[in-house]
Scaffold this motif. Structure first.
Motif: not given
Length: 217
Positions: A92, A124, A146, A149, A151, A166, A169, A171
């Motif tokens: 990312r 996602p 986290a 994103g 989950p 999650l 935003g 954990y």
């Protein structure tokens, strides 16, 4: 199925070898990743200027592969779907973060990504990511995943299994998996302990136990 706790004897062996390099920008990280992925088994994790290079140990790979088997058994026996990512690089650039987890899976979102390559710019994140960290890591992986994103995040240190979900935003730790709520932590410990003696027998026993549990629901 006999229950065991995290204090039971698991495989005693050295953990991973890690090296952390600081002050690296995104371009340098990408160059290092291309170089090392072509020549070694190293796993890379990058977090806003810090690059951690990990060489997995025997114990690391033992647990990572068996946890993956555990997950696949659950998916199959529960009639779910899965797209397995393994250690696919999750980059990312917009977050200045990248990772090569031990295991990554699309389960709930499998229909969205089935049969094609993942593009995190539009897709996602994986529904579940697993990391085995026996030795200390300089990267805050909870914060990293986290931010991406993810989950659900599992961490195992060779003794204790941590399950994170999650929430807003960040954990929060859970006593059981949101994806597999019928499974408790001791179920994984029992599976890993049995695998030390015989992996085939461990899988047969776990499948038999799981089918009985499903039929009782």
């Amino acid at each position: 199925m006999v229950k065991h706790s995290a204090t039971d004897t698991l495989l005693a062996a050295p953990g991973e070898n890690r090296v952390a390099l600081r002050g690296m920008d995104w371009v340098a990280y990408c160059q290092m990743r291309s170089l090392l992925n072509e020549r070694s088994r190293a796993r890379l994790t990058y977090d806003r200027g810090t690059l951690e290079i990990t060489m997995p140990s025997e114990a690391h790979e033992f647990y990572a592969r068996l946890i993956e088997r555990f997950i696949i058994i659950l998916v199959v026996e529960l009639g779910m779907r899965v797209k397995t990512l393994g250690s696919t690089t999750l980059d990312r650039e917009d977050l200045d973060r990248g990772a090569e987890p031990d295991n990554g899976y699309y389960i709930q979102n499998q229909p969205l990504v089935a049969g094609r390559a993942i593009d995190l710019a539009v897709d996602p994140p994986p529904d579940l990511v697993v990391e085995v960290d026996i030795n200390h890591t300089d990267i805050d992986k909870n914060a990293l995943y986290a931010a991406m994103g993810v989950p659900e995040f599992w961490r195992f240190n060779g003794r204790v299994w941590h399950i994170y979900e999650l929430q807003d935003g960040e954990y929060g730790e859970c006593d059981r998996s949101p994806t597999f709520p019928m499974i408790f932590k001791d179920d994984l410990y029992q599976f890993l302990i049995t695998c030390q003696a015989d992996e085939v027998e461990a899988e047969i026993n776990f499948r038999t136990w799981l089918r009985t549990k499903i039929n009782e629901l």
